[in-house]
Design a protein around this motif. Structure first.
Motif, mmCIF file in Angstrom:
data_model
loop_
_atom_site.group_PDB
_atom_site.id
_atom_site.type_symbol
_atom_site.label_atom_id
_atom_site.label_comp_id
_atom_site.label_asym_id
_atom_site.label_seq_id
_atom_site.Cartn_x
_atom_site.Cartn_y
_atom_site.Cartn_z
ATOM 1 N N TYR A 3 0.785 -0.892 -0.158
ATOM 2 C CA TYR A 3 0.143 0.309 0.013
ATOM 3 C C TYR A 3 0.769 1.615 0.037
ATOM 4 N N GLN A 4 0.063 2.498 -0.989
ATOM 5 C CA GLN A 4 1.176 3.227 -1.063
ATOM 6 C C GLN A 4 0.586 4.817 -0.234
ATOM 7 N N ALA A 5 1.005 5.458 0.666
ATOM 8 C CA ALA A 5 0.325 6.434 0.634
ATOM 9 C C ALA A 5 -0.423 7.271 -0.062
ATOM 10 N N LEU A 6 -1.657 8.782 0.162
ATOM 11 C CA LEU A 6 -2.340 9.110 -0.980
ATOM 12 C C LEU A 6 -1.250 10.030 -1.070
ATOM 13 N N TYR A 7 -0.372 10.863 -0.203
ATOM 14 C CA TYR A 7 0.284 11.396 -0.894
ATOM 15 C C TYR A 7 1.256 11.204 -2.053
ATOM 16 N N ARG A 8 1.907 9.930 -1.851
ATOM 17 C CA ARG A 8 2.420 9.732 -3.334
ATOM 18 C C ARG A 8 1.686 8.623 -4.701
ATOM 19 N N MET A 214 -0.661 20.632 0.967
ATOM 20 C CA MET A 214 -1.434 19.724 0.477
ATOM 21 C C MET A 214 -0.570 18.217 0.854
ATOM 22 N N ARG A 215 0.290 18.228 0.826
ATOM 23 C CA ARG A 215 0.632 16.843 2.066
ATOM 24 C C ARG A 215 0.044 15.791 3.045
ATOM 25 N N ASP A 216 -0.009 16.954 4.046
ATOM 26 C CA ASP A 216 -0.440 17.286 5.388
ATOM 27 C C ASP A 216 -2.491 16.692 5.012
ATOM 28 N N ALA A 217 -2.545 17.332 4.180
ATOM 29 C CA ALA A 217 -4.315 17.577 3.659
ATOM 30 C C ALA A 217 -4.592 15.647 3.746
ATOM 31 N N LEU A 218 -4.124 15.169 2.476
ATOM 32 C CA LEU A 218 -3.784 13.979 1.922
ATOM 33 C C LEU A 218 -3.897 13.130 3.567
ATOM 34 N N GLN A 223 -5.636 8.716 7.122
ATOM 35 C CA GLN A 223 -5.871 8.475 8.556
ATOM 36 C C GLN A 223 -7.141 8.453 8.864
ATOM 37 N N VAL A 224 -7.674 9.075 8.391
ATOM 38 C CA VAL A 224 -9.695 9.103 8.500
ATOM 39 C C VAL A 224 -9.931 8.053 7.493
#
Length: 605
Positions: A3-8, A214-218, A223-224
């Protein structure tokens, strides 16, 4: 694949995909279209605003053979290799872990070689402000005389730490914080493509909590999604971000504005009991009051749907407190926020804050209106009571001033002393004449001259605060066992009189310099003429008896030594308007014998 984080996953691959940086992307695209490519760029801005992403997109665009309107195609081998980080000619370096001189020298040496696959060799140095001074110096020469087909892109969150010699050799682009609206739209687009259910109010909570990144928001959105099983709900977003619901903020705000401290404390405990973060509560409250303040001044500036409230709510909130009260509340919140940074008991600070915000304050509508209690719930009787207290205080002040003038008139009776009134009257001045008169009785001009010669040396033996206090003083009389010091200002005289350490230090200093023990006595300069005159009169030194006193006193003094009391008295006595009597002749003869005929001048009118 893991799994990759959304910001990536949703990292921008084109300039048009970048959020909130239209000025930067348009400038870079035009530079590529017109082939006006610089050898070095500096991307500066807060975290998560797209600096590194823009650097990679730029590296692809300048090396893409199929670019259109300054945008990379993202389909050719070069674009794919740069996207995957597999192109040797695009080198990304983290300056935080490679900040030494050797690493930069290695870059400088390798930059001389031509690119192998692409047209431009691109060096992306992230967090460039972490480089050491030696590393910056090593990089400076390369930036000053860059090799052909080499581009340096420096990225930093703290441009003020970069030497000006580096900044002057690059093109600087400032990335601004991303607005909550742009973050909201970006997250909404991503969730729509992922086909995930979401609550728009939850997205607004996340956008506001990201604070322009934007990275913090993603990351928060990620997390949510993990917390709520691939859904985005308002309660989950509030819980993850530690934010407070708008309804609780509204309830707390109204209770504070209505001076209801007890209910406000209960609401605050309810907020903290839900696990909300104290710092986040302060930030949310500041943002909430800011929205209310803007709504009072210009409702069109507020995007109501982004706040989680309705127009009816804002209409009620704007009437609850005046703009002055809102300013005060924001100031108090900022102060508490600073104090809470290093505490482990934020609830104590929040309780104190709640009580303080609930207290009524006096506000003045205009300069011509009397003070009125603006906080809700104040009665006219309370206002009248306050005004009566103010009038009583004003009357008391008038009486004190009147009494002070009477005292000053009895103390200061010469024209010179009236002109030199002290500006500050803290309390009634008390002069110890029992210490002054003995010094005057034995005072001589020779002792005074000796003290004045030693005065500067004595001051240098004191501490800095003590010297500053004596800066506006000078010795006016001296005897073998005492010295009188006059102060220009009465309040400094009183302060020096109360300072036992100062007196002791002066006496010790004079003893070391002169070898004699002398008591130090202070007097106000404006009252010194009166003290001297009263001493002369009380000891029979006026008119006819002066010759006798001079003859008795000066027996032990040198023939040419003159008492400061006698000298000042002689200077202040006007010339006699009558023929000299026998006593006056004796006085003149005695004075000439003591002081010399060249000093004594006799005038008869």
């Amino acid at each position: 694949m893991s799994y990759q984080a959304l910001y990536r996953v949703w990292r921008p691959q084109r300039f048009d995909d970048m959020v909130g940086q239209q000025v930067v992307t348009r400038t870079l695209k035009n530079a590529i279209i017109t082939h006006q490519i610089s050898h070095a760029y500096l991307f500066a801005g807060p975290r998560g605003t797209g600096k590194t992403s823009a650097a990679k997109i730029f590296a692809k665009a300048v090396n893409c053979h199929y670019s259109q309107d300054g945008e990379p195609c993202n389909e050719c081998d070069t674009c794919k290799a740069i996207t995957n980080g597999q192109l040797n000619d695009v080198i990304e370096i983290d300056a935080a872990s490679n900040n030494g001189v050797e690493e930069i020298r290695d870059i400088r040496d390798k930059a001389k070689y031509a690119p192998t696959q692409a047209e431009y060799k691109v060096y992306i140095i992230d967090e460039v402000h972490m480089l050491s001074t030696g590393a910056f110096n090593a990089l400076l020469k390369t930036l000053e005389e860059p090799p052909a087909n080499v581009i340096f892109i420096l990225a930093t969150t703290e441009p003020h730490k970069i030497p000006l010699t580096i900044i002057s050799r690059v093109q600087r682009f400032d990335f601004r914080r991303i607005s909550a609206t742009d973050s909201f739209e970006r997250m909404k687009s991503i969730l729509d493509q992922k086909k995930v259910e979401y609550d728009e109010k939850a997205l607004w909570v996340i956008a506001n909590a990201a604070e322009g990144g934007m990275r913090d928001a993603l990351s928060i959105l990620d997390q949510v999604l993990s917390f709520s099983d691939n859904q985005v709900k308002l309660d989950d977003a509030l819980l993850v971000t530690g934010s407070v619901t708008k309804q609780l903020l509204k309830k707390y705000f109204l209770e504070v504005c209505q001076n209801q401290s007890a209910p406000a404390l209960e609401t605050m405990k309810e907020i903290l009991g839900e696990g909300k973060d104290g710092q986040r509560f302060i930030e949310d409250l500041i943002s909430f009051i800011r929205d209310v303040l803007l709504y009072q001044e210009a409702p069109k500036l507020i995007k109501v749907e982004s706040t989680g409230l309705k127009d009816e709510d804002f209409a009620e909130l704007s009437k609850a407190a005046s703009s002055t009260t809102l300013y005060r509340m924001i100031d108090d919140l900022n102060n508490i926020q600073m104090e809470m940074r290093f505490t482990t008991h934020p609830d104590v600070y929040l309780e104190v804050l709640t009580v303080k915000l609930s207290q009524p304050v006096l506000e003045q509508k205009s300069t011509n209106e009397a003070p009125q209690v603006q906080a809700g719930g104040a009665k006219q009787a309370e206002i009248d009571k306050l005004q009566a207290q103010v009038q009583a205080l004003q009357q008391t002040v008038k009486e004190l001033r009147k009494n002070g003038e009477v005292v000053n008139k009895t103390v200061r009776n010469s024209p010179q002393s009236v002109k030199e009134q002290p500006r500050v009257k803290s309390r009634k001045i008390q002069i110890n004449l029992h210490k002054v008169y003995p010094v005057l009785a034995a005072a001589t001009r020779q002792d005074l001259i000796k003290i004045k010669d030693l005065w500067e040396d004595m001051l240098n033996m004191l501490s800095v605060p003590q010297r500053s206090l004596l800066h506006v003083s000078q010795p006016v009389a001296a005897s073998p066992d005492g010295i009188i010091v006059a102060f220009d200002y009465a309040f400094l005289f009183q302060q020096a009189t109360d300072d036992a350490a100062l007196i002791r230090a002066m006496e010790e200093g004079l003893q070391r310099l002169s070898g004699d023990e002398r008591r130090v006595v202070f007097v106000p300069k404006d009252q010194w003429p009166r003290i001297r005159q009263e001493y002369i009169q009380s000891h029979g030194l006026g008119k006819g008896s002066q010759a006798t006193h001079l003859a008795n006193k000066e027996q032990s003094a040198p023939a040419n030594a003159k008492s400061p009391v006698q000298e000042d008295e002689a200077a202040e006595e006007p010339p006699s308007q009558e023929p000299q009597s026998g006593v006056q002749k004796d006085l003149v003869a005695t004075a000439q014998e003591l002081f010399g005929s060249d000093i004594v001048k006799v005038e008869n009118n």
